[in-house]
Write a protein that holds these residues in place. Structure first.
Motif, PDB file in Angstrom:
ATOM      1  N   ASP A 213      60.812  50.036  49.399  1.00  0.00           N
ATOM      2  CA  ASP A 213      59.650  49.766  50.281  1.00  0.00           C
ATOM      3  C   ASP A 213      58.899  50.845  49.998  1.00  0.00           C
ATOM      4  O   ASP A 213      59.130  52.017  50.027  1.00  0.00           O
TER       5      ASP A 213
ATOM      6  N   LYS B  56      56.098  52.041  51.442  1.00  0.00           N
ATOM      7  CA  LYS B  56      55.634  52.724  52.693  1.00  0.00           C
ATOM      8  C   LYS B  56      56.381  53.892  52.885  1.00  0.00           C
ATOM      9  O   LYS B  56      55.701  55.082  53.159  1.00  0.00           O
ATOM     10  N   ASN B  57      57.700  53.797  52.936  1.00  0.00           N
ATOM     11  CA  ASN B  57      58.501  55.123  53.223  1.00  0.00           C
ATOM     12  C   ASN B  57      59.653  55.452  52.061  1.00  0.00           C
ATOM     13  O   ASN B  57      60.178  56.069  52.422  1.00  0.00           O
ATOM     14  N   ASP B  58      59.238  54.664  50.796  1.00  0.00           N
ATOM     15  CA  ASP B  58      60.318  55.037  49.903  1.00  0.00           C
ATOM     16  C   ASP B  58      61.677  54.859  49.976  1.00  0.00           C
ATOM     17  O   ASP B  58      62.396  55.245  49.434  1.00  0.00           O
ATOM     18  N   ARG B  59      61.919  53.834  51.047  1.00  0.00           N
ATOM     19  CA  ARG B  59      63.334  53.452  51.328  1.00  0.00           C
ATOM     20  C   ARG B  59      63.730  52.303  50.674  1.00  0.00           C
ATOM     21  O   ARG B  59      62.886  51.513  50.321  1.00  0.00           O
ATOM     22  N   LYS B  60      65.002  52.338  49.960  1.00  0.00           N
ATOM     23  CA  LYS B  60      65.543  51.410  49.384  1.00  0.00           C
ATOM     24  C   LYS B  60      65.948  50.052  50.184  1.00  0.00           C
ATOM     25  O   LYS B  60      66.957  50.342  51.176  1.00  0.00           O
TER      26      LYS B  60
ATOM     27  N   CYS C  69      56.285  46.552  47.653  1.00  0.00           N
ATOM     28  CA  CYS C  69      57.362  47.132  47.033  1.00  0.00           C
ATOM     29  C   CYS C  69      57.354  47.563  45.703  1.00  0.00           C
ATOM     30  O   CYS C  69      56.263  47.415  44.950  1.00  0.00           O
TER      31      CYS C  69
END
Ligand SMILES: [Zn+2]
Ligand SMILES: [Zn+2]
Length: 574
Positions: free
Chosen positions: A286, A288-292, A277
């Motif tokens: 994250d 991997k997917n640049d998700r918050k 992260c």
């Protein structure tokens, strides 16, 4: 805050008048007014128009007009004029520990010394040696005072900054559109000194918020004014305040980021990286997917990293992160855990209220008991008690306890540990008391061995329950005396003597690191305010925050016990 500001201004006026060799009665009148302002329980601003201001003893018509002028304009004309008579640097010199108005004036008149820098050069190069009116000891004190001032330069005691910070947060929390508002930075970690005040806000109407902020009456000068960040310098203290507006879903991440410490945050970011992260002031992402995955609250941020949320006071990377990973953080003491305040003074010595008044106020704070611990006789300046007066106080307290309900008053004394380690009161009388605080108030310049031996000797008498303000330091004014603390704490363990955490804002003694050292030897603590008037009992929160910074839990602090438990401890069940 107005009362405290006015108190400071009146003292400043008295200082300048002293520099000018003005009428001593006038000087004393301003000192007295400063004290009245400090002790006033109502807001002076609220008394304007009621006519009651000028009726206060020590205020009168002339001073009440000045108070009114200050409340209305934020200034007192006479004070502004007075300040112009001396360069600011001379006034700065006045506030160096060890320099008084007389010395400051002498230095200015004779050598034109008008800044701390100049004074340091003169004192350090021997140019002041042999001058009439300046002793060698004074020169040494001046140099020491300058060093102390520098050591907290640009930093403010927590006791100065926190009330101001909390007041500004309070004033801004009611502004339209504000949903979250918190102090951040070292003030939130309750460090004993802080550099500035950081405030974080979420708001639907950031412009309204910032317009309100830059117009607060406490502000002297606006440094920057924008929709997401504004900075200003406050009147009197010249503290800087920074206000930042962040997005709702980043508030927790930003709060953690701006609270620090730097070392703690670096460790957090390393943990984030290990988990695949990224952590920044906007949230946990994250990779991997640049998700918050977290950001709205601090709890979310810590939990997303697999950590127990860490209380701000211990975010120093001193082992707390490892414990948080294992969900084994200490359960830090809270202010509500304190059941009694057990170090305070009355009119018998240098306090300004009666036993009854102190007890009444403590009761209103919800305490179950207090201890009255006036000074012993060697402390002349504090009107210390001789055996006869101590006995009459004992009788008064006994009588009080017979009739009063809802609070117990313990009989006690803050007895001086004399230069040779003996106690400044008969053992037979100390034996009659519920609690005995042993304190060092003199002979600070003794050698390390002498002071160490002195404190240990006092503890070995078996008469002392707790050592008061153990290291003797005053933040920015006086260094701790030299002692072998390993030896002192070991002896305290042997004799079952507790260590005080004195909440008085300039003391905060023991310090956080010394608490840790003492705690590691299994010692117990008492958190007290050393109040000299009822209002000072509010300082308890500072002592509690130092205890938290020292990782203490409720069970480490003796005055978290109820009355029965506390008395049992005092009677020897330790
Ligand atoms: Zn003391
Ligand atoms: Zn005291």
């Amino acid at each position: 805050m107005t009362n405290e500001e006015l108190s400071k201004i009146f003292n400043n006026i008295a200082d300048i008048l002293e520099l000018k060799n003005d009428n001593p009665f006038r000087i004393r009148a301003y000192r007295k007014a400063a004290q009245v302002m400090e002790d006033l329980t109502e807001d002076a601003a609220g008394l304007i128009g009621t006519g009651r201001l000028k009726e206060l003893s020590g205020i009168g018509k002339d001073l009440s007009a000045k108070i009114e002028e200050y409340v209305q304009t934020g200034k007192i004309g006479d004070f502004e004029e007075l300040k112009k008579e001396f360069p600011q640097g001379v006034l700065d010199i006045l506030y160096i520990p060890g320099v008084g108005p007389k010395t400051a004036k002498l230095l200015y008149d004779t050598y034109g010394i008008d800044s701390i820098e100049k004074l340091e050069v003169y004192a350090g190069s021997g140019k002041l040696q042999g001058i009439k009116g300046i002793k060698d000891k004074t020169i040494a004190n001046i140099l020491k005072g300058i060093a102390l001032k520098k050591s907290i330069q640009g930093r403010f005691p927590l006791g100065t900054a926190l009330p101001i910070g909390e007041m500004i947060v309070h004033e801004l929390s009611g502004v339209k559109g504000v949903s979250n508002i918190e102090l951040a930075g070292s003030i939130r970690r309750r460090k004993e000194t802080v550099g500035d005040i950081d405030i974080l806000v979420t708001s639907d109407e950031p412009e309204i918020l910032m317009n309100t902020f830059v117009q607060l009456k406490e502000i002297e000068r606006v440094l920057s004014h924008g929709p997401t960040r504004s900075s200003a310098v406050l009147k009197n203290t010249h503290l800087q305040v920074d206000v930042r507006v962040v997005e709702d879903d980043s508030f927790g991440a930003a709060l953690a980021y701006f609270t620090g410490s730097k070392a703690h945050n670096i460790k957090l970011r390393e943990i984030a990286v290990k988990k695949g992260c990224k952590l920044n002031e906007y949230g946990v992402f994250d990779l991997k997917n640049d998700r918050k995955i977290a950001g709205a609250t601090e709890r979310d941020v810590y939990e997303a990293l697999g950590l127990q949320p860490v209380p701000p006071e211990i975010r120093e990377d001193l082992g707390e992160i490892e414990l948080a990973l294992g969900h084994r953080l200490p359960e830090l003491i809270e202010q509500e855990d304190i059941r009694g305040d057990v170090h305070m003074h009355t009119v018998y010595s240098d306090g300004d209220s009666t036993v009854e008044q102190m007890a009444a106020h403590a009761k209103s704070l919800g305490y179950e008991y207090i201890a009255i611990t006036d000074h012993s006789q060697s402390l002349n300046i504090a009107r210390g008690l001789d055996p006869r007066r101590l006995e009459s106080q004992i009788n008064e307290i006994d009588a009080f306890n017979e009739t009063a309900a809802g609070i117990k008053v313990l009989k006690g004394m803050e007895v001086d540990i004399l230069g040779d380690g003996t106690l400044d009161m008969d053992g037979s009388l100390l034996d009659k008391l519920d609690i005995v605080i042993g304190s060092v108030h003199s002979g600070f310049k003794q050698s390390r061995e002498q002071i160490t031996g002195r404190i240990i000797k006092a503890m070995a008498t078996g008469l002392v329950d707790v050592i008061g303000h153990p290291s003797g330091r005053l933040i920015g004014e006086r260094d701790a005396y030299e002692a072998d603390w390993d030896a002192v704490f070991s002896a305290a363990g042997t004799y079952h003597v507790a260590m005080e955490i004195n909440s008085y804002p300039l003391r905060l003694d023991l310090t956080d690191t010394m608490i840790k050292k003492a705690h590691s030897k299994g010692l117990k603590f008492m958190i007290t305010t050393d109040s000299h008037d009822p209002k000072q009992m509010r300082y308890m929160s500072y002592g509690v925050s130092v205890a938290r910074r020292g990782w203490l839990e409720k069970r480490d602090v003796v005055n978290t016990k109820n009355y029965k438990g506390f008395m049992k401890w005092l009677k020897g069940d330790r």
